[in-house]
Design an enzyme around this catalytic site. Structure first.
Site, PDB file in Angstrom:
ATOM      1  N   HIS A 272       1.173  -1.539  -0.067  1.00 12.14           N
ATOM      2  CA  HIS A 272       0.205   0.124   0.148  1.00 12.14           C
ATOM      3  C   HIS A 272       0.635   1.055  -0.206  1.00 12.14           C
ATOM      4  CE1 HIS A 272      -3.233  -2.743   1.581  1.00 12.14           C
ATOM      5  NE2 HIS A 272      -2.469  -3.121   2.189  1.00 12.14           N
TER       6      HIS A 272
HETATM    7  C1  BDR Z   1      -2.122   0.366   5.530  1.00  7.95           C
HETATM    8  O1  BDR Z   1      -2.251  -0.274   7.440  1.00  7.95           O
HETATM    9  C2  BDR Z   1      -1.027  -0.733   7.387  1.00  7.95           C
HETATM   10  O2  BDR Z   1      -1.244  -2.416   7.897  1.00  7.95           O
HETATM   11  C3  BDR Z   1       0.096  -0.264   6.148  1.00  7.95           C
HETATM   12  O3  BDR Z   1       0.967   0.150   6.449  1.00  7.95           O
HETATM   13  C4  BDR Z   1      -1.270   0.657   5.796  1.00  7.95           C
HETATM   14  O4  BDR Z   1      -0.424   2.478   6.006  1.00  7.95           O
HETATM   15  C5  BDR Z   1      -2.982  -0.575   4.742  1.00  7.95           C
HETATM   16  O5  BDR Z   1      -4.556  -1.157   5.240  1.00  7.95           O
END
Ligand code: BDR
Ligand code: CA
Length: 346
Positions: A272
């Site tokens: 992400h």
């Molecule tokens: C987000 O949640 C976190 O676990 C990841 O680092 C990312 O920023 C994705 O939903």
């Protein structure tokens, strides 16, 4: 005097062979532009680690500070993880500052199920050698913005507690920010609650402050970050770089892949957080639209949802830029190039 980043150093002192190793993406984006000043606020986290590497390893980004927030794990752990990433990547000239240890309201929710007990499980990290700045993250943000010779961009890839606290404490700084790029939210379903994505769910009030701050925002939610998959081919390409840093990245992404398979049944994990950085480097990588958006703060079952009107039925004014599509290969070209540069410089 801003610190000289690895990216800036690479820009002025890359020896011939490193330049020759540049990817097609790099050749299209000449190195002559003035690097953009950026503060990266994060909660490392496997994908946060990739965001740090992209921000520090790309020549168009002048990474002025890494600030940490509680989210994927406790603040102590996310801060230590930022130190670990910077140590293995040779990033020793960017301040790392710890910020808020809990959301604006309520208890902290962490994501040990995704990122492990340390928040960065997988590789065996040694003792970090880069230090933590003794200032609070919010003070570092303020100092960087005050001393910058051009508007600063904040990239928030964890819960937005630090960013909201900063905007509240220093309202006059809002006019000195270029924009805020966020990994958070979703135009559809969530990943932590049925309608809420993790970063927004952890601190919806902070997300709401940021959205309504008057600073232009771009929200890279699950609808776009789920296109940033680390496929088997991507892992092979990273491994092929042959550096110790590349090997650590493969271990990180393999751990991340395995938890995503176990928890979500996805073959390849969505990486992400670097999507928000990639959009700054090359706007073509992420297709966005200006849309009306609200943060759900009270819904009994929907608190933390990002309510995005994609069909224009509400009559709300568009108030946010929302990431929708990703150029997958171009995105990975950027990230692999950054890992290559940092690995070869280390
Ligand atoms: C987000 O949640 C976190 O676990 C990841 O680092 C990312 O920023 C994705 O939903
Ligand atoms: Ca994150």
């Amino acid at each position: 005097m801003p610190p000289v980043t690895v990216a800036a150093r690479a820009r002025v002192s890359l020896p011939g062979p490193r330049v020759a190793a540049r990817t097609a993406v790099d050749r299209e984006a000449p190195l002559s532009h003035t690097p953009r000043p950026v503060i990266l606020d994060c909660d490392p986290g496997h994908d946060d680690a990739m965001a740090i590497l992209l921000a520090a390893g790309n020549p168009t980004i002048d990474l002025r500070a890494i600030t940490t927030v509680a989210g994927n794990q406790t603040l102590a752990k996310t801060t230590r993880n930022a130190q670990r990433v910077c140590t293995v990547a040779g990033i020793d000239d960017v301040p790392i500052a710890a910020g808020c240890d809990r959301p604006l309201r309520g208890a902290l929710l962490t994501a040990g199920d995704v990122h492990g007990e340390s928040g960065l499980d997988g590789p065996a990290f040694g003792e970090p050698t880069v230090a933590v700045d003794d200032r609070h993250a919010v003070e570092v943000m303020h100092e960087v913005v005050q001393h910058a010779d051009r508007p600063v961009t904040i990239v928030g890839v964890g819960p937005l507690t630090n960013v909201a606290t900063y905007l509240d404490r220093y309202p006059a700084d809002r006019g000195r920010l270029e924009r805020i790029e966020i990994m958070g939210g979703s135009t559809g379903r969530g990943n932590t609650a049925p309608y809420a994505e993790f970063n927004v769910l952890v601190d919806p009030e902070a997300a709401d402050v940021v959205l309504r701050s008057g600073v232009p925002t771009t929200w890279h939610g699950l609808q776009v970050t789920h296109q940033a998959t680390a496929t088997a081919d991507v892992l092979r390409r990273i491994e092929g770089l042959g550096t110790p840093l590349a090997a650590i990245c493969v271990e990180l992404l393999t751990f991340f892949r395995d938890t995503y398979r176990a928890l979500f049944g996805l073959d390849d994990p969505p990486v992400h957080d670097p999507v928000a950085i990639a959009h700054l480097i090359d706007p073509v990588v992420v297709g966005t639209a200006r849309l009306p958006m609200r943060i759900e703060l009270v819904g009994e079952h929907t608190r933390g949802a990002t309510v995005v009107d994609t069909s224009g039925r509400t009559g709300w004014e568009p108030n946010a830029e929302v990431g929708l599509t990703l150029a997958h290969d171009r995105f990975w070209d950027l990230l692999i190039d950054a890992i290559d540069r940092l690995g070869a410089a280390g």
